[in-house]
Design a protein around this motif. Sequence first.
Motif, mmCIF file in Angstrom:
data_model
loop_
_atom_site.group_PDB
_atom_site.id
_atom_site.type_symbol
_atom_site.label_atom_id
_atom_site.label_comp_id
_atom_site.label_asym_id
_atom_site.label_seq_id
_atom_site.Cartn_x
_atom_site.Cartn_y
_atom_site.Cartn_z
ATOM 1 N N LYS A 1 -7.650 11.619 -3.059
ATOM 2 C CA LYS A 1 -7.784 11.127 -4.429
ATOM 3 C C LYS A 1 -9.236 11.173 -4.868
ATOM 4 O O LYS A 1 -10.141 11.159 -4.047
ATOM 5 N N ASN B 1 0.823 -1.199 0.000
ATOM 6 C CA ASN B 1 0.000 0.000 0.000
ATOM 7 C C ASN B 1 0.867 1.263 0.000
ATOM 8 O O ASN B 1 0.535 2.252 -0.644
ATOM 9 N N SER C 1 1.909 1.665 -3.504
ATOM 10 C CA SER C 1 0.882 2.153 -4.426
ATOM 11 C C SER C 1 0.575 3.623 -4.144
ATOM 12 O O SER C 1 0.284 4.385 -5.062
ATOM 13 N N ASN C 2 0.691 4.050 -2.871
ATOM 14 C CA ASN C 2 0.550 5.480 -2.577
ATOM 15 C C ASN C 2 1.676 6.283 -3.234
ATOM 16 O O ASN C 2 1.445 7.361 -3.784
HETATM 17 MG MG LIG Z 1 -3.427 4.052 -0.667
#
Ligand SMILES: [Mg+2]
Lengths: 523, 126
Positions: A464, A402, A405-406
Amino acid sequence: MAVGLEEFLDTGGFVPHGVCLLWRPDILMLHVASDVLIGLSYFSIPVALTYFVIRRRDVAFGWMALLFALFIIACGTTHFLSIWTLWTPDYVLEGLVKLVTAFASLATAAALWWLMPRLLALPSPRELEASNRALALEVATRREMEARYSSFFNNLGEALFIVQVLPDGDFAYEAINPALARIGGLDPEQLRDRRVRDAVAPELADLVIPRYTACRDSGETIDYEETLDMPAGQRVFHTMLVPVKDAAGRVIQILGSGRDVTERKRLQEEVVQTSKLATLGTLAAGMAHEMSQPLNVIRLWTENTLTRLHENLLDPARAERALKLVIEQTDRMGKLIDHVRTFGRRDGGGMRAFHPAHCVESAVELVRHQYALEDIEIVEHAGLAQLPVTGRPLELEQVILNLFSNARDAIVARRASGEAAGRIMVAVSDDPDRQSVVIQVTDDGGGIDPSVLPQIFDPFFTTKEVGKGSGLGLSIGYGIIDGMGGRIEARNVELESGSRGVRFTITLPSQPVSSSDREFSHA
Amino acid sequence: MPDPFHILIAEDEVLAAMALEDFLSFKGFRVTVAANGVEALERYASERVHALVTDLRMPRMDGQTLIREIRERDAALPVVVMTGYLTQDSDLTHERWKPLEIFSKPVNPRTICNTLNRMLGLPQEV
Ligand SMILES: [Mg+2]
Ligand SMILES: Nc1ncnc2c1ncn2[C@@H]1O[C@H](COP(=O)(O)OP(=O)(O)O)[C@@H](O)[C@H]1O
C-alpha cells in the motif's frame, strides 16, 4: 703392634728433603713459595665449593661437591707436607697423607665417571634458558587467554554462571559474573561452592532447579525464557544452559548465560500497542460517524418532543416512545464508547480461556455499519463453535479487525480497477476432531499476487502507498496467533460467484479448560 | 392553502429520518424519505421536489454523488447537508454547489427547518 707402628713412624734414618736441594736458598724458596701458593689455593677451593653447595641447596649431586672438597683439601695438605719435609724428614707421614689423597682422588674420579651419564642428562644452562623462555611464553599466552576470557566473563553484560553438578546430583554455584551479581543483587564470594538451594531465595531456587535438572538429565543444551523477581524489579531473561560432561558422559557442570530481554519484550508490547492505536486511528474516523448517528437521533427526537410540548400537542404515548428511543440510543453510544475504551487499553492481563466466536462477533459489530456505508457486506457463517481457546480476547479481536481492514482495502482497490467486489465472509467452527477452533476470513478483493504471498507476514511488508499501510498488521497478527499456540495462513481462493479473493485461516488449539477458570469473558 | 413545499430526505439512519420527517411535517412540509442516494434519485425523478435534505455517508450512493447528480438536473434546488463528519478535502463548501448549507450531526431540527424556510423564501420562525 704399637711398637711396630712407632718403628714404622720412626724417621731417624732419613735426611730432610732440603739436603737433596743442597740447601740452596733460591731452590728452597722456589719450592716453599710454590707449595704455599698451591696449598692455599687448594684450601680455598673447598671453602668456595662448600659455600656454593650450602647456598644453592637445590644443587644436584651436592655430595659429589663435598667429595671434591675432601679430595682437594687432601691435595693441598700434600703440598704443605712437601714444605715440611724440606726440613723434617717425616716421609712416612707424607706418604700416609698421600695415601689418603690417593683414596680421595680415586673415589672422586670413580664417582665422577659413575655419575657421568646422569650429569650429562642434566640440562645445560643454554637448554635451561631455552626451556625457560618457552615456559615464559606459555605462561604469558595463558595469562593473556585467562585475561581475555576473564574479561569476557567479567565485563559481558550478559549474566553468566557456572553450576557444578555434585556427585549426589545436586547443584552448587561455582562462579557467577559481575553482571549477574549486579542484576541479581548477589555476592559472588558468598555464592561460591554453595548449594543452589542454600545460596538463593527459595522462590528463585524453585524456579531454577527444575531447569538445571532438565539440563543435567537430558545432557543437552536448553534455552527458555523466564521471568524472575530481582532486586532491581521483575526481569525477563532468555536463559541458555550448556552441559559440560566428563569422559564417562556424565554432566558435571552446567554453563549458563542469561540475556536480559525485559526491554525487548517491552518494546514488542509497545509495537503491538502502537499498531493497535494505529488500527484505532483508522477506526476513529468511522467512529466519529458512528457516534454522530445516535446523537443525531437523540437530538431530533428530543427537539420533536420539546416542540410538541410547547404547542401542547404532546400525548403521553408519543412522549414515552420518544424517551425510550433516546434511552436506546444512549445504550448504543455507551457500547461504542466501551468498545473503543477496551480496545485502546493495553491488554497486559494474563491469558485466559474464552470463546473465539465472541471476538469475531465483536469485531464484526464494530465495523459492520461502517463497511455497509461503503457497500461492503460482512457475511457471517455460523458453524458449530463451542470450544474455548486460551489467550487474550482483545488481541484476537485485533487480529480479526486487521483481516477485515485488509479485506476492505483489497475490495476498494479492486473496485477502483473497475471490477465488482464487496463481500467479506467470516466463519468460526470447531475442528471435526474437536481439538482446535478454525476462524476463516474470506474476501472477494481479487487475491494476493502469488509472488508476494510468502512475504505478507513479514514486518513492514506492504503493497500500500505510504501513509496507508504500515505493513505491521499481519506480522503482529502472526505473533499474536503464534503466542496462542495457533497458526495463521493465507491462500488465494476462487469463489462460487466467479470472483477471486483471499482466505485467511486461523487455527487455534483448544485447551481443555479447568473448572476454576471456566469463567469466559469477551471483549 | 397552497400546496405545501415537498422536501426529500436522504438518510440511511431510519430513526433519524423518521424524527426529521415528523418534525418537518409538523412544521407544514410534505416530506418523502429515501434510505440512500439511489432511492433519493428515483424519488426526485418521479416527483416534484422543492428541497433536498441529505446525509453524506450512505450505502449504494453517497450524498456527494447524489448532490452532483441533482445539480446536473437542477442548478437551483436548495440542498441541506447533514453529516457525521466532513472530511477536510470535501469541496462541498465551494460556491458552485450553492444554494447549499452544511450542518454536522447532531443537527438541530429547528435550524434545518429555518434554513429550509429561508432557502425557499418562506417567513422565518423563531
Ligand atoms: Mg493491514
Ligand atoms: N485480503 C487481502 N487481499 C489482498 N492483499 C492482502 C490482503 N491482506 C493482506 N494483503 C497484502 O499483505 C500486505 C501486508 O498486510 P499487513 O501486514 O496487514 O500490512 P498493511 O495492511 O499495512 O499493508 C498488504 O500490503 C497486502 O499487499
